[in-house]
Design an enzyme around this catalytic site. Sequence first.
Site, mmCIF file in Angstrom:
data_model
loop_
_atom_site.group_PDB
_atom_site.id
_atom_site.type_symbol
_atom_site.label_atom_id
_atom_site.label_comp_id
_atom_site.label_asym_id
_atom_site.label_seq_id
_atom_site.Cartn_x
_atom_site.Cartn_y
_atom_site.Cartn_z
ATOM 1 N N PHE A 202 0.833 -1.486 0.196
ATOM 2 C CA PHE A 202 0.149 -0.035 0.015
ATOM 3 C C PHE A 202 0.899 1.289 0.003
ATOM 4 O O PHE A 202 2.171 0.864 1.046
ATOM 5 C CB PHE A 202 -0.689 -0.346 1.091
ATOM 6 C CG PHE A 202 -2.036 0.948 1.210
ATOM 7 C CD1 PHE A 202 -3.005 1.124 0.206
ATOM 8 C CD2 PHE A 202 -2.531 1.992 1.883
ATOM 9 C CE1 PHE A 202 -3.871 1.546 0.981
ATOM 10 C CE2 PHE A 202 -3.203 3.018 1.935
ATOM 11 C CZ PHE A 202 -4.158 2.459 1.273
ATOM 12 N N ASP B 81 3.409 -5.970 7.735
ATOM 13 C CA ASP B 81 1.680 -4.718 7.580
ATOM 14 C C ASP B 81 0.301 -5.959 7.513
ATOM 15 O O ASP B 81 -0.010 -7.038 6.719
ATOM 16 C CB ASP B 81 1.727 -4.122 6.572
ATOM 17 C CG ASP B 81 0.311 -2.888 6.958
ATOM 18 O OD1 ASP B 81 -0.836 -3.359 7.380
ATOM 19 O OD2 ASP B 81 0.353 -1.897 6.882
ATOM 20 N N ARG C 74 -12.650 -4.100 -6.899
ATOM 21 C CA ARG C 74 -12.592 -4.988 -5.514
ATOM 22 C C ARG C 74 -13.748 -5.455 -4.780
ATOM 23 O O ARG C 74 -14.309 -4.690 -5.182
ATOM 24 C CB ARG C 74 -11.466 -4.105 -5.290
ATOM 25 C CG ARG C 74 -10.715 -4.180 -3.680
ATOM 26 C CD ARG C 74 -9.898 -3.746 -3.550
ATOM 27 N NE ARG C 74 -10.229 -2.702 -3.048
ATOM 28 C CZ ARG C 74 -10.054 -2.342 -1.491
ATOM 29 N NH1 ARG C 74 -8.343 -2.439 -1.190
ATOM 30 N NH2 ARG C 74 -9.927 -1.357 -1.039
ATOM 31 N N TYR D 218 -10.447 -0.076 10.659
ATOM 32 C CA TYR D 218 -11.502 0.038 10.775
ATOM 33 C C TYR D 218 -12.080 -0.459 8.933
ATOM 34 O O TYR D 218 -12.606 -0.627 8.996
ATOM 35 C CB TYR D 218 -11.270 1.417 10.425
ATOM 36 C CG TYR D 218 -9.865 1.792 9.035
ATOM 37 C CD1 TYR D 218 -10.109 1.642 8.284
ATOM 38 C CD2 TYR D 218 -8.841 2.720 10.062
ATOM 39 C CE1 TYR D 218 -9.142 2.023 7.619
ATOM 40 C CE2 TYR D 218 -8.058 3.337 9.214
ATOM 41 C CZ TYR D 218 -7.993 2.710 8.315
ATOM 42 O OH TYR D 218 -6.661 2.592 7.606
ATOM 43 N N LYS D 219 -11.266 -1.914 9.392
ATOM 44 C CA LYS D 219 -11.608 -2.632 7.572
ATOM 45 C C LYS D 219 -12.733 -3.861 8.261
ATOM 46 O O LYS D 219 -13.148 -3.418 9.065
ATOM 47 C CB LYS D 219 -10.456 -3.255 7.578
ATOM 48 C CG LYS D 219 -9.780 -1.708 6.662
ATOM 49 C CD LYS D 219 -8.618 -2.145 5.637
ATOM 50 C CE LYS D 219 -7.311 -0.608 5.304
ATOM 51 N NZ LYS D 219 -6.289 -0.560 4.564
HETATM 52 C C1 LIG Z 1 -5.752 1.085 4.723
HETATM 53 C C2 LIG Z 1 -4.179 0.243 4.929
HETATM 54 C C3 LIG Z 1 -3.116 1.482 5.063
HETATM 55 C C4 LIG Z 1 -3.852 2.849 5.880
HETATM 56 O O1 LIG Z 1 -2.750 3.542 6.999
HETATM 57 P P1 LIG Z 1 -3.888 4.691 7.276
HETATM 58 O O2 LIG Z 1 -2.658 5.528 8.525
HETATM 59 O O3 LIG Z 1 -4.880 3.582 8.679
HETATM 60 O O4 LIG Z 1 -4.484 5.808 6.557
HETATM 61 C C5 LIG Z 1 -2.119 1.389 5.783
HETATM 62 N N1 LIG Z 1 -1.738 0.079 5.317
HETATM 63 C C6 LIG Z 1 -2.197 -0.509 4.516
HETATM 64 C C7 LIG Z 1 -1.449 -1.505 4.144
HETATM 65 C C8 LIG Z 1 -3.474 -0.406 4.238
HETATM 66 O O5 LIG Z 1 -3.887 -1.311 3.661
#
Ligand SMILES: *Cc1c(COP(=O)(O)O)cnc(C)c1O
Length: 400
Positions: free
Chosen positions: A116, A187, A359, A212-213
Amino acid sequence: MKDAGLTLPIKDQFVLPEGVIYLDGNSLGPLPKSVPDRVAEMVATEWGQHLITGWNVDDWMGQPLRVGNMVGRLIGAPEGSVVMGDTLSIKVYQALSAALQMRPERRVILSDNGNFPTDLYMAEGLIRQIGGGHELRVVAPEEVASAIDGTVAAVMLTEVDYRTGRKHDMNALTKAAHDAGAVMIWDLAHSAGALPVDVAASGCEFAVGCTYKYLNGGPGAPAFIYVRPDITADIAPALSGWLGHDAPFAFEQSYRPATDVERMRVGTPPVIQMTALEEALKLWDQVDMQDLRAASIALSELFIAEVEARCPDLTLASPRDPRERGSQVSFASDQGFAAMQALIARGVIGDFRAPDIMRFGFTPLYIDEDDVRRAAAILEKIMADRLWDDPAYRKANRVT
Ligand SMILES: *Cc1c(COP(=O)(O)O)cnc(C)c1O
């Protein structure tokens, strides 16, 4: 395929708007029904009546570790090794800076181009900040194993690819990192609450993720960080905030980190949001992670079969082997953006990731076989009748 095993019996514990099939719990989990009352009670009683004493009488101060333990149980982390706070981007930064300090003689952070973007951006920012001549080396996901060598200080990977759902082999890559003397950071943004995870068994030094996911903590819910217990006392927190101090209320002039994982805390926690999360996490007491995985695979397999039979223009962008996927399925299409807008307009909520990925998240806590079949049928109609071909569906919103 039998119905049994496809759905976990807790769908009725979520607020799901009438007529909506929600296939986006991988981005923002829905609202558990018990959360509004708990948050209202917390606001009215704990904040409203207890005022500042809430830090003690309601143990707001202990909440980041208490909730961390609830998350820890879902990712195979021992008691006291996970703490909540801040955002995932911040937790990535903390883990990475600690990892680099553990390998001062090395200069490479290794990641992959399926990661990400924020994880990569935070690494770039950290490298600029410390000015030590570090390098972020980004390779293709399938090349990570062979790219781990004696120059790598830290391997930083997201277990499940946010676009395609492709899943790394956490244990094998952690072992490869360790064999080369590197520190491993996972992660778990698309893993925690999506599939069984065992951070302790993997041996990784750090794991981070958001809530939050798949954990349904609500927009803005705090992130988590796991630190392998045997290294906690030696890591140097880059963000040396007062609540990571060993004795915050001694108000000492100089920073002295807490002896346990609380050294990864920074400042005042978001108590209201964390209360929503704590309530949402109680749902997991009813869920066996192996059952969850079985249901997730069954639903995903059904969706792939249905879409491939009904929508010849769409190409599977996720691994075909369910063991190599997380809990989401993606299809590529040149019309992906507009087709997703058309789907959302008809109550099937997934999302779009540039350049061409549609997705769909399969979160068996509240998705069932009927949802999957109906979503595939609506998608078929959109593709077959070119319902996506409408100017209204080309307009890009700020958030896709
Ligand atoms: C959703 C996601 C994030 C989001 O980071 P935030 O700091 O919470 O906005 C970061 N890394 C990955 C791999 C994600 O899927």
